[in-house]
Design a protein around this motif. Structure first.
Motif, PDB file in Angstrom:
ATOM      1  N   ILE A  67      13.784   9.191 -15.900  1.00  0.00           N
ATOM      2  CA  ILE A  67      13.097  10.135 -15.007  1.00  0.00           C
ATOM      3  C   ILE A  67      13.854  10.262 -13.693  1.00  0.00           C
ATOM      4  N   ALA A  68      14.571   9.214 -13.299  1.00  0.00           N
ATOM      5  CA  ALA A  68      15.415   9.291 -12.109  1.00  0.00           C
ATOM      6  C   ALA A  68      16.539  10.296 -12.313  1.00  0.00           C
ATOM      7  N   THR A  69      17.126  10.293 -13.504  1.00  0.00           N
ATOM      8  CA  THR A  69      18.208  11.237 -13.804  1.00  0.00           C
ATOM      9  C   THR A  69      17.708  12.675 -13.754  1.00  0.00           C
ATOM     10  N   ILE A  70      16.500  12.903 -14.268  1.00  0.00           N
ATOM     11  CA  ILE A  70      15.919  14.254 -14.221  1.00  0.00           C
ATOM     12  C   ILE A  70      15.760  14.704 -12.780  1.00  0.00           C
ATOM     13  N   ALA A  71      15.194  13.834 -11.932  1.00  0.00           N
ATOM     14  CA  ALA A  71      15.009  14.177 -10.520  1.00  0.00           C
ATOM     15  C   ALA A  71      16.360  14.384  -9.836  1.00  0.00           C
ATOM     16  N   TYR A 179      -1.895   2.289  -9.588  1.00  0.00           N
ATOM     17  CA  TYR A 179      -0.470   2.526  -9.801  1.00  0.00           C
ATOM     18  C   TYR A 179      -0.166   3.651 -10.785  1.00  0.00           C
ATOM     19  N   SER A 180       1.011   4.247 -10.585  1.00  0.00           N
ATOM     20  CA  SER A 180       1.427   5.381 -11.415  1.00  0.00           C
ATOM     21  C   SER A 180       2.949   5.392 -11.536  1.00  0.00           C
ATOM     22  N   ASP A 181       3.461   6.415 -12.184  1.00  0.00           N
ATOM     23  CA  ASP A 181       4.896   6.569 -12.413  1.00  0.00           C
ATOM     24  C   ASP A 181       5.403   7.851 -11.753  1.00  0.00           C
ATOM     25  N   GLY A 182       6.697   7.887 -11.460  1.00  0.00           N
ATOM     26  CA  GLY A 182       7.274   9.109 -10.899  1.00  0.00           C
ATOM     27  C   GLY A 182       8.675   8.872 -10.389  1.00  0.00           C
ATOM     28  N   ALA A 183       9.343   9.968 -10.019  1.00  0.00           N
ATOM     29  CA  ALA A 183      10.712   9.876  -9.500  1.00  0.00           C
ATOM     30  C   ALA A 183      10.972  10.989  -8.498  1.00  0.00           C
ATOM     31  N   GLY A 184      11.683  10.637  -7.447  1.00  0.00           N
ATOM     32  CA  GLY A 184      12.118  11.619  -6.457  1.00  0.00           C
ATOM     33  C   GLY A 184      13.558  11.338  -6.076  1.00  0.00           C
ATOM     34  N   ALA A 309       8.609   5.975  -5.285  1.00  0.00           N
ATOM     35  CA  ALA A 309       8.769   7.402  -5.580  1.00  0.00           C
ATOM     36  C   ALA A 309       7.851   8.289  -4.755  1.00  0.00           C
ATOM     37  N   THR A 310       6.838   7.717  -4.082  1.00  0.00           N
ATOM     38  CA  THR A 310       5.825   8.584  -3.468  1.00  0.00           C
ATOM     39  C   THR A 310       6.387   9.459  -2.356  1.00  0.00           C
ATOM     40  N   VAL A 311       7.208   8.893  -1.470  1.00  0.00           N
ATOM     41  CA  VAL A 311       7.684   9.669  -0.315  1.00  0.00           C
ATOM     42  C   VAL A 311       8.677  10.761  -0.725  1.00  0.00           C
ATOM     43  N   PRO A 312       9.718  10.452  -1.528  1.00  0.00           N
ATOM     44  CA  PRO A 312      10.624  11.546  -1.910  1.00  0.00           C
ATOM     45  C   PRO A 312       9.955  12.601  -2.782  1.00  0.00           C
ATOM     46  N   THR A 313       8.981  12.189  -3.608  1.00  0.00           N
ATOM     47  CA  THR A 313       8.242  13.164  -4.407  1.00  0.00           C
ATOM     48  C   THR A 313       7.408  14.059  -3.514  1.00  0.00           C
ATOM     49  N   LEU A 314       6.738  13.461  -2.533  1.00  0.00           N
ATOM     50  CA  LEU A 314       5.931  14.225  -1.583  1.00  0.00           C
ATOM     51  C   LEU A 314       6.796  15.209  -0.813  1.00  0.00           C
ATOM     52  N   TYR A 315       7.975  14.765  -0.372  1.00  0.00           N
ATOM     53  CA  TYR A 315       8.903  15.641   0.347  1.00  0.00           C
ATOM     54  C   TYR A 315       9.331  16.818  -0.521  1.00  0.00           C
ATOM     55  N   ASP A 316       9.672  16.533  -1.780  1.00  0.00           N
ATOM     56  CA  ASP A 316      10.120  17.599  -2.670  1.00  0.00           C
ATOM     57  C   ASP A 316       9.010  18.621  -2.921  1.00  0.00           C
TER      58      ASP A 316
END
Length: 352
Positions: A67-71, A179-184, A309-316
């Motif tokens: 998921i990091a590669t996708i982001a 907790y959750s998952d994500g990537a930014g 991942a929360t801050v870069p995802t929020l920014y995006d």
């Protein structure tokens, strides 16, 4: 020369898990005794405190590096750069790749190395390494990228924050609901444009606070004692954050020379709605102010706490116009801030 975010990207997992989905879980106290309240009461109280209605989990075929590669690909496309010109890949995470159903984390090779491989970057001078800094890892990665660029060691850096916390939670612990998952991901570059990183602040509190977040056994005493899960002392973290994060944000803002009335948005780690609101009020109180309406956009209600991942995802999401009622314009001043395992704190004052 100014140092700016020239591109961003994120990956929001497709599996939606609502609070109702925890109805059949058997929640236990840390000593293994049954939790005294029924799950509907637990879920309602949880919602009131955290603001989380649902969270996102990755599908079984994806790992953190995937998921990091996708982001990262989205960020590279957004910045319109050749990936071969990237000098550093800084990948902030905490648990490596934990394959679905596995009980071990995999960090060999590093996740940054895997992303570089997946991006098919040939340039050996593109240095890839992992950052372990708790939830503030992405912000710390941006601070390091800035240092590399200022020193002349780099011109372009890819900074990623990604996590799959769903695979390291104890389903018998109420905190697993957070907790959750994500990537930014972001591209950080030297540019002649105005703005960029104006000031930053970092600190590690370890004397008493080092183990506020830790790896521990399941609350279910029949589980394998050699398998560990993410655990936290929630009340201690809450009190620590309220005492220290506003001060770090204020120190950073004061160093930047920017007046608090110029701050348009505060992008704070999406840890817990109640805690984040308390932090923002404490921060503005230092300036004898109250927070303006809409100054703190939130994604936690639908996305949960995906740690680094929360801050870069929020920014995006914010820069792409995907947060209803919020927007950023060129020249706007924002503050990034985070707190997490370590205990680590950091902040950046940034002009768009």
């Amino acid at each position: 020369m100014n140092i700016k975010i020239t591109g961003s990207g994120s990956y929001i997992p497709t599996e939606i898990v609502s609070n109702i989905d925890f109805a059949k879980h058997v929640f236990l106290n840390d000593d293994g005794t049954p939790f005294p309240h029924p799950n509907d009461v637990v879920a309602q109280k949880f919602l009131e405190i955290t603001g989380i209605q649902e969270r996102r989990y990755v599908t079984s075929d994806l790992n953190t590096s995937d998921i990091a590669t996708i982001a990262a690909k989205k960020a590279i496309e957004d910045a319109q750069i050749d990936p071969e010109t990237i000098d550093y890949i800084i990948f902030a995470h905490n648990f490596g790749n934990v394959k679905n159903g596995a009980i071990q984390a995999d960090t060999l090779p590093s996740l940054a190395t895997r992303v570089k491989f997946d991006l098919r970057i040939k340039n050996p001078k593109c240095v890839a390494y992992d950052m372990l800094f708790g939830c503030p890892g992405w912000i710390e990665g941006v601070i390091q990228a800035k240092a590399f660029i200022q020193s002349g060691m780099a011109k372009k850096c890819l900074v990623i924050g990604a996590e799959t916390l769903s695979r390291v939670v104890d389903l018998h612990d109420r905190d697993s609901m957070i907790y959750s998952d994500g990537a930014g991901a972001t591209i950080i570059e030297a540019t002649k444009e105005e703005g960029g990183v104006l000031a930053h602040e970092s600190a590690s509190f370890t004397y008493d606070e080092a183990y506020y977040l830790f790896f521990g056994n399941s609350f279910n005493k029949t589980h394998d004692p050699d398998v560990r899960y993410i655990k936290m002392h929630g009340r201690k973290i809450y009190e620590f954050a309220l005492s220290n994060v506003p001060k770090a944000m204020a120190a950073c803002l004061n160093e930047s020379g920017i007046a608090i009335d110029e701050v348009k948005k505060v992008l704070i780690h999406q840890a817990n709605e109640k805690m984040d609101e308390a932090i923002i009020h404490r921060f503005y109180k230092l300036y004898k102010k109250t927070p303006p309406d809409g100054v703190m956009p939130m994604s936690i209600h639908k996305l949960g706490n995906s740690s680094v991942a929360t801050v870069p995802t929020l920014y995006d999401l914010l820069t792409k116009g995907k947060l209803e009622g919020h927007e950023l314009k060129k020249g706007d001043v924002i503050i990034f801030a985070s707190v997490g395992a370590g205990m680590n704190i950091n902040a950046i004052v940034y002009r768009m």
